[in-house]
Write a protein that holds these residues in place. Structure first.
Motif, PDB file in Angstrom:
ATOM      1  N   GLY A   1      -5.708   2.249  -3.809  1.00  0.00           N
ATOM      2  CA  GLY A   1      -4.324   1.819  -3.589  1.00  0.00           C
ATOM      3  C   GLY A   1      -3.369   2.948  -3.252  1.00  0.00           C
TER       4      GLY A   1
ATOM      5  N   ASP B   1       0.214   3.430   7.174  1.00  0.00           N
ATOM      6  CA  ASP B   1      -0.925   3.923   6.408  1.00  0.00           C
ATOM      7  C   ASP B   1      -2.169   3.949   7.291  1.00  0.00           C
TER       8      ASP B   1
ATOM      9  N   ARG C   1      -1.420   5.661  -0.772  1.00  0.00           N
ATOM     10  CA  ARG C   1      -0.866   5.577   0.585  1.00  0.00           C
ATOM     11  C   ARG C   1      -1.413   6.741   1.420  1.00  0.00           C
TER      12      ARG C   1
ATOM     13  N   LYS D   1      -0.639   6.530 -12.095  1.00  0.00           N
ATOM     14  CA  LYS D   1      -1.000   5.307 -11.389  1.00  0.00           C
ATOM     15  C   LYS D   1      -0.861   5.521  -9.885  1.00  0.00           C
TER      16      LYS D   1
ATOM     17  N   GLU E   1       0.376   3.715  -7.501  1.00  0.00           N
ATOM     18  CA  GLU E   1       1.663   3.365  -6.899  1.00  0.00           C
ATOM     19  C   GLU E   1       2.757   4.390  -7.195  1.00  0.00           C
ATOM     20  N   GLU E   2       2.527   5.268  -8.173  1.00  0.00           N
ATOM     21  CA  GLU E   2       3.510   6.283  -8.514  1.00  0.00           C
ATOM     22  C   GLU E   2       3.225   7.626  -7.836  1.00  0.00           C
TER      23      GLU E   2
END
Length: 291
Positions: free
Chosen positions: A218, A252, A220, A196, A198-199
């Motif tokens: 999404g 970012d 970074r 994912k 975010e991971e």
């Protein structure tokens, strides 16, 4: 904080000392792991024919990558097409132009190349505006070039000569890296098949399309190239690493519209439109019978 280990989504260099990351890795004591997330394969003759584009109807081919060069000449060989000596080749970079030597004798009069920037590449194509172009593309690709050429009303037939597929990355632990260097939107897509967003660790991107894909996914994004201060991925990564080591808080990266590029496209549209009107006017005058 410090960057200790990065993944570069490119093949391992044949000569490591010639890698743009070699000096960076030595200076900052960083482990650089080369691992392509994708591989590009040429289309079959059947897939090419299904697009109903005839190679010999064109007087020039536009190449943006070496993979499409390989696929073009493979298709010609399989279809028993003899490419005429008069065919011109317009290449996005010098590296692609030099790669043509694998298949043809290099002659500057029929092979030309840009410096890699979009506007310079567009200027080069416009310089040959009287040609019937075949635009060799990989799938997926950024729609910017074919859409812009359509806006300029040049005689261009886009054709898919290669497709991108995911490489086997099942044994890669992406979380063990401090930074991932991604070179294409397909890299972003392949990456997200494993974890994912975010991971994932922070990423560096090359090219506007890759930056947009990473932001939309999404991820970074902490470094991006090319830019005036970072013309290469290695330089962008080095700047990020140095700032991190200095204790800076790094925001970012955000996507910014290239106003100069948009204005350049509008200017070229107006120029070509004026020339077209002038030609039509002169043709009408020449064909109108005198009373």
């Amino acid at each position: 904080m410090k960057v200790n280990k990065i993944l570069v989504s490119q093949p391992h260099p044949a000569v490591i000392e010639k890698s743009p990351f070699y000096e960076y890795a030595k200076e900052h004591e960083v482990e650089v792991v080369y691992k392509p997330l994708i591989r590009v394969v040429g289309v079959t003759l059947k897939e090419f024919r299904s697009q109903r584009v005839e190679i010999l109807d064109h007087t020039a081919v536009i190449f943006t990558s070496r993979t499409t060069v390989d696929s073009f000449f493979h298709i010609c060989e399989e279809a028993r097409i003899t490419v005429p000596e008069s065919m011109k080749y317009i290449c996005q970079t010098e590296a692609v132009a030099l790669y043509l030597q694998k298949y043809i004798i290099y002659r500057k009069r029929k092979i030309s190349f840009s410096n890699g920037s979009f506007t310079n590449f567009l200027e080069l194509i416009i310089k040959h505006k009287e040609e019937n172009f075949m635009l060799a593309l990989s799938e997926p690709h950024k729609p910017e070039l074919p859409e812009t050429l359509a806006k300029l009303k040049l005689k261009v037939d886009p054709v898919i000569l290669a497709r991108t597929v995911a490489a086997d990355c099942s044994e890669v632990d992406f979380k063990s890296f401090d930074l991932l260097a991604l070179y294409s939107p397909s890299d972003v897509k392949a990456l997200l098949e494993h974890e994912k967003a975010e991971e994932m660790p922070p990423v560096a991107t090359f090219g506007e399309g890759t930056l947009l894909a990473a932001i939309d996914a999404g991820l970074r994004v902490k470094a991006s190239a090319p830019s005036p201060e970072a013309p290469s991925m290695a330089k962008a990564v080095e700047i990020y690493t140095s700032r991190l080591e200095a204790g800076e808080e790094i925001d970012d990266v955000e996507h910014k519209t290239d106003v100069e590029k948009e204005e350049f496209i509008r200017t070229q549209q107006n120029k070509l439109a004026k020339k077209t009107r002038a030609r039509r006017s002169s043709t009408t005058t020449a064909t109108t019978p005198k009373k």
